[in-house]
Design an enzyme around this catalytic site. Sequence first.
Site, mmCIF file in Angstrom:
data_model
loop_
_atom_site.group_PDB
_atom_site.id
_atom_site.type_symbol
_atom_site.label_atom_id
_atom_site.label_comp_id
_atom_site.label_asym_id
_atom_site.label_seq_id
_atom_site.Cartn_x
_atom_site.Cartn_y
_atom_site.Cartn_z
ATOM 1 N N ARG A 119 11.191 4.472 -8.353
ATOM 2 C CA ARG A 119 10.134 5.334 -8.871
ATOM 3 C C ARG A 119 9.803 6.374 -7.800
ATOM 4 N NH1 ARG A 119 4.113 4.655 -8.960
ATOM 5 N NH2 ARG A 119 3.573 6.566 -10.048
ATOM 6 N N HIS A 163 2.170 13.306 -9.185
ATOM 7 C CA HIS A 163 1.583 12.348 -8.247
ATOM 8 C C HIS A 163 0.746 13.159 -7.261
ATOM 9 C CE1 HIS A 163 2.178 8.098 -6.402
ATOM 10 N NE2 HIS A 163 1.234 8.687 -5.690
ATOM 11 N N GLU A 208 -1.876 7.430 -11.504
ATOM 12 C CA GLU A 208 -3.266 7.063 -11.220
ATOM 13 C C GLU A 208 -4.257 8.172 -11.545
ATOM 14 O OE1 GLU A 208 -3.284 5.704 -7.155
ATOM 15 O OE2 GLU A 208 -2.154 3.910 -7.624
ATOM 16 N N ASN A 334 -0.432 0.050 -11.539
ATOM 17 C CA ASN A 334 -0.465 0.029 -10.075
ATOM 18 C C ASN A 334 -1.594 -0.914 -9.695
ATOM 19 O OD1 ASN A 334 1.351 2.101 -10.405
ATOM 20 N ND2 ASN A 334 0.184 3.624 -9.256
ATOM 21 N N TYR A 336 -3.599 -3.249 -6.834
ATOM 22 C CA TYR A 336 -3.839 -3.566 -5.426
ATOM 23 C C TYR A 336 -5.038 -4.486 -5.208
ATOM 24 C CZ TYR A 336 -0.487 0.088 -4.281
ATOM 25 O OH TYR A 336 0.673 0.826 -4.190
ATOM 26 N N GLU A 397 3.488 -0.063 -9.175
ATOM 27 C CA GLU A 397 3.166 -0.193 -7.741
ATOM 28 C C GLU A 397 2.433 -1.504 -7.482
ATOM 29 O OE1 GLU A 397 0.866 2.911 -5.827
ATOM 30 O OE2 GLU A 397 2.033 4.471 -6.842
#
Length: 491
Positions: A119, A163, A208, A334, A336, A397
């Site tokens: 990616r 991005h 995002e 994504n 985290y 991610e």
Amino acid sequence: MSRWNSFNRREFLSTAFGAAASFSIVPPGRRLLGELLHPQSKFAPLQFPEEFIWGAATASYQIEGAWAEDGKGESIWDRFSHTPGKVKGAATGDVACDSYHRYKEDVALLKALNLTSYRFSISWPRIQATGSGDPNSKGLDYYKRLADALLEAKIRPLCTLYHWDLPQKLEERGGWPNRDLVARFTDYVDITVRALGDRISHWCIFNEPWVFTFLGYARGIHAPSRKNFAECMRATHVVNIAQGQAFRAIKAINSKLQVGTAFSMAHCQPATSSDADRQAADRAHALGNVWFVHPALHGEYPKAFPGDNPLDLMGVKSGDMELCRAPLDFLGINYYRRQLVSAIPPGAGEDATGVHNFDAHDGPLTDFAWEIWPDGFHDLLMRIAHEYKTTPLEITENGCSYLDCPDEHGSIPDERRVQFMRGYLHGLGRALLHGANVRAYHHWSLLDNFEWAEGYAQRFGLTYVDFRTQKRTIKDSGHWYAKLASTGSLT
Ligand code: IFM
């Protein structure tokens, strides 16, 4: 159309029960499935399905460098990082990992890691220096060369169209709060996909959207560094319309292209079991996780405010929600962090949601002080799989920053990253067992790189980069991941 089409059409984990059924367990003493689902057994060895895709991710501004080369225009991140005081250590992405010149080396790294998906993102001002007008053929040629090198290495290109590196000229015309961006973005997407859609079959429209609208326009800690909640909310609506229009533009070029977006998501956990905190956690989920998913899949905004959503403030006009609709082929996640959420009296600005959310710190912390809590990943995946049942998921991610350096032998012993991955991949594996339709995992990141306002102070790579020499060295975690990618066995 590339050879990856047959790959795309494979039946991955098409139904919830199919997912569980195709997910086999290495027989550690022939444990029963029920036993493996028991919390005590969650670190038991797991075997991922053969078709599961293992990959790594990067982004243009964070790795490419060559910031003013071959006709590339200035982006908002060039402007931000060149402004004193904005980025830690006055770091810039001017050179970064120099991947613009070293992309072949980076494709060889992916190959050495046994990965089958990469990616990466396209820098809009490389394609249109000022955000409009004729394409820059040198910019397009770079991405053609990169895609060809990936296909040659049998690695699926998964390309993100945005991005965060908006052409600076478009920011000067109002940036994302300006509805004109929809037409500009759709034009850029049309140009880019027409040029590259013969090689690249999988596309993420945005990376995002919550992060670049809220951190860029409300909190001002990312480019373009504005602090205005109303502008931020308008930007979210423009981005939602742009997502719908870009989706249609891509499908008009070739309806077989697979199109999604990479959404940032956190597990939003009520701070207490009170009704007020539970409702606040739902609002945090609505605004932070699915604000850009729900309009696409259901043509409406999820309820994120104690009263009505502020549609007037956002500039929502009659007919807009139809424009936002886009039956995305997959949802990129994504992941985290876990957040604890409590209810507060609604105020102005972001407080208008009546939510106070903060990063949980109950588990161990990475060097970026982000909590390690793999159950949160599992729970978030289950929630999304439940809420958006039929849409396949890709982890676009997941990763951690640790500052491990080469030892006296030149190896990078980053055992903490191995443990991080082991935990999160178990969380993912359990979500598969529980029926979540997840078909890919991309580790962030292939390389240590420019971590936005943190500059080079954080290292997320599977590969260590010496930024003085650009020498790349695969870390121990990279070797560990390479083995997992070739066997699918998580031990
Ligand atoms: O580096 C970023 C990436 O650009 C977007 N997702 C989170 C990563 C780590 O902060």
